[in-house]
Design an enzyme around this catalytic site. Structure first.
Site, short mmCIF file in Angstrom:
data_model
loop_
_atom_site.label_atom_id
_atom_site.label_comp_id
_atom_site.label_asym_id
_atom_site.label_seq_id
_atom_site.Cartn_x
_atom_site.Cartn_y
_atom_site.Cartn_z
N CYS A 79 -4.88 0.95 3.33
CA CYS A 79 -5.04 -0.39 2.72
C CYS A 79 -6.35 -1.05 3.14
CB CYS A 79 -3.87 -1.27 3.10
SG CYS A 79 -2.28 -0.49 2.83
N CYS B 189 7.81 -8.89 1.16
CA CYS B 189 6.93 -7.73 0.92
C CYS B 189 5.80 -8.10 -0.03
CB CYS B 189 7.70 -6.60 0.27
SG CYS B 189 9.15 -6.05 1.18
N ILE C 297 3.64 -4.02 -5.53
CA ILE C 297 2.88 -2.88 -6.05
C ILE C 297 2.01 -3.45 -7.17
CG2 ILE C 297 3.11 -0.64 -7.20
CD1 ILE C 297 4.33 -0.63 -4.38
N HIS D 67 -1.37 -6.67 -3.90
CA HIS D 67 -1.94 -5.74 -2.93
C HIS D 67 -2.24 -4.38 -3.57
CE1 HIS D 67 -2.86 -3.80 0.74
NE2 HIS D 67 -1.65 -3.56 1.20
#
Ligand code: COA
Length: 394
Positions: free
Chosen positions: A92, A215, A218, A341
């Site tokens: 990442c 979280c 995606i 992200h």
């Protein structure tokens, strides 16, 4: 131990570009790269022909879209296959490591104009396939082989932090609430939806104690910046932003090899070098983008970056100092949690947010008087950390 970088010359960012973040069904990986890259060149006011090096962060084109060799591919689709092209990969942190490489290339005097970007197209595969692709950046032999995923790995860190320091479920949830609020003001964010503490706590369980709204999602997206020597920047823009520090550190991939799973030692080390290079301390920062891939990681970042004492990330969250209007607003973009992200793009997207804040272009999320900001980008569960400090003052 490594020495703090002493650049031969100062480096500026003269233009930035970013796509919309989200589930972008109509765009492929290369479309995203072209959109972000062209925007960056246009805002920099240079011609693409002036670029001498292109660096593209991409975590896993192979597993997400079956495409490797993305450095050359990105250059080709940008019409720049006559210059060297490099792909950087550090999970990442792929594109912030790319920024560091670009920074070193310009700071050394070897290149003048360098494009650094990052892109990831994550939603072309089913959710479980995306989870497996991401888990390829954990330690295969001690984590992924036994079924550990990133939500699972960060859940272990969250449980330990709650046990050691009394961090509460509500304090974790507040990260998501703040970052979803901030994303309401960011037109490119993945989510434009406010959430409450109750929404977070009652959302679907993913890996105890982390729930869906703890979280990052995606996401598809790309971002790019153009670097130039500081002494040439004003030929192209009235509002250059300067890289005051570029630091990177590493740690073991496996959590089981770490000294303490409530701290990212790589953040602590990189932060120390970044503050030394910029000749500032955490109290001098006006705002920061930190790696909130899961809510717990924003608390840990507050501590490891020196915004508060070890173990007090939850209390620091409660103090509201990281809200817009607070002493040090954090993740004004919406962060990874709500801006999204797209792993290979995230590091440069943080830099785009810093640029917008430092040039007064952040709209409803503008930090008043922003002159110096920090970007903190984590690869995996902390095996790579890259930190950049940017300012609108040379
Ligand atoms: N935050 C908020 N909403 C989310 C979300 C998130 N992270 N992920 C999905 N959603 C929403 C979707 O928009 C969708 O909403 P809708 O029904 O209104 O359209 C709904 O939840 C279901 O989406 P879906 O895609 O089916 O979710 P999922 O269950 O397949 O995936 C996670 C959810 C949390 C497992 C997935 O986002 C994930 O793996 N996140 C972590 C990514 C990661 O590990 N990155 C690397 C970090 S180191």
């Amino acid at each position: 131990m490594f020495e703090t970088v002493r650049p031969r010359r100062e480096v500026a960012i003269i233009g930035v570009g970013c796509t919309k973040f989200g589930e972008l069904w109509d765009s492929g990986l290369r479309d995203l790269v072209v959109e972000a890259g062209v925007k960056a060149v246009e805002t920099a006011g240079i011609s693409g022909k002036q670029l001498q090096l292109i660096i593209g962060g991409n975590m896993s084109g192979g597993l997400f879209v079956g495409q490797e060799h993305t450095g050359a591919l990105f250059a080709d689709y940008l019409g720049l296959n006559n210059i060297p092209a490099i792909r950087t990969e550090a999970a990442c942190a792929s594109s912030s490591v790319g920024l560091r490489v670009g920074y070193l290339a310009v700071a050394s005097g070897l290149y003048d104009f360098v494009a650094v970007g990052g892109a990831e197209k994550m939603t072309d595969v089913y959710g479980p396939h995306a989870t497996t692709a991401l888990a390829s950046a954990t330690d295969q032999e001690t984590e992924a082989y036994f079924g550990a995923t990133f939500p699972g790995v960060y859940a272990m860190m969250a449980n330990r932090h709650m046990h050691e320091y009394g961090t509460t479920r509500e304090q974790l949830a507040k990260v998501a609430v703040k970052n979803h609020d901030n994303a309401m003001h960011n037109p490119v964010a993945h989510f434009h939806r406010r959430v409450t503490v109750e929404d977070v706590i009652s959302s679907q369980l993913v890996a105890d104690p982390l729930r869906l709204l703890d979280c990052s999602p995606i996401t598809d997206g790309a971002a790019a910046v153009i670097l130039a020597p500081a002494d040439k920047a004003r030929q192209y823009t009235d509002s250059p932003v300067y890289i005051k520090a570029s630091a990177q550190a590493s740690d073991s991939l496996a959590l089981s090899s770490r000294r303490d799973i409530c701290t990212l030692d790589a953040t602590v080390k990189a932060a120390r070098h970044a503050y030394e290079q910029a000749k500032i301390g955490p109290k001098d920062l006006h705002f920061a983008e930190v790696h909130d891939c899961f809510t717990i990681n924003e608390h840990i970042a507050y501590e490891d970056l020196g915004f508060c004492k070890k173990g007090e990330g939850g209390k620091f969250m409660d103090s509201d100092q990281t809200m817009l209007g607070g002493r040090i607003p954090v993740n004004t973009s919406g962060g990874l949690k709500a801006k999204g992200h797209p792993v290979g793009a995230t590091g440069i997207a943080q830099i785009v947010e810093l640029y917008h804040q430092l040039t007064g272009q952040a709209g409803g999320r503008q930090v008043k008087g922003a002159e110096i900001g920090l970007a903190h980008n984590v690869g995996g569960s902390g095996a790579t950390v890259a930190i950049h400090i940017l300012s609108n003052k040379l």
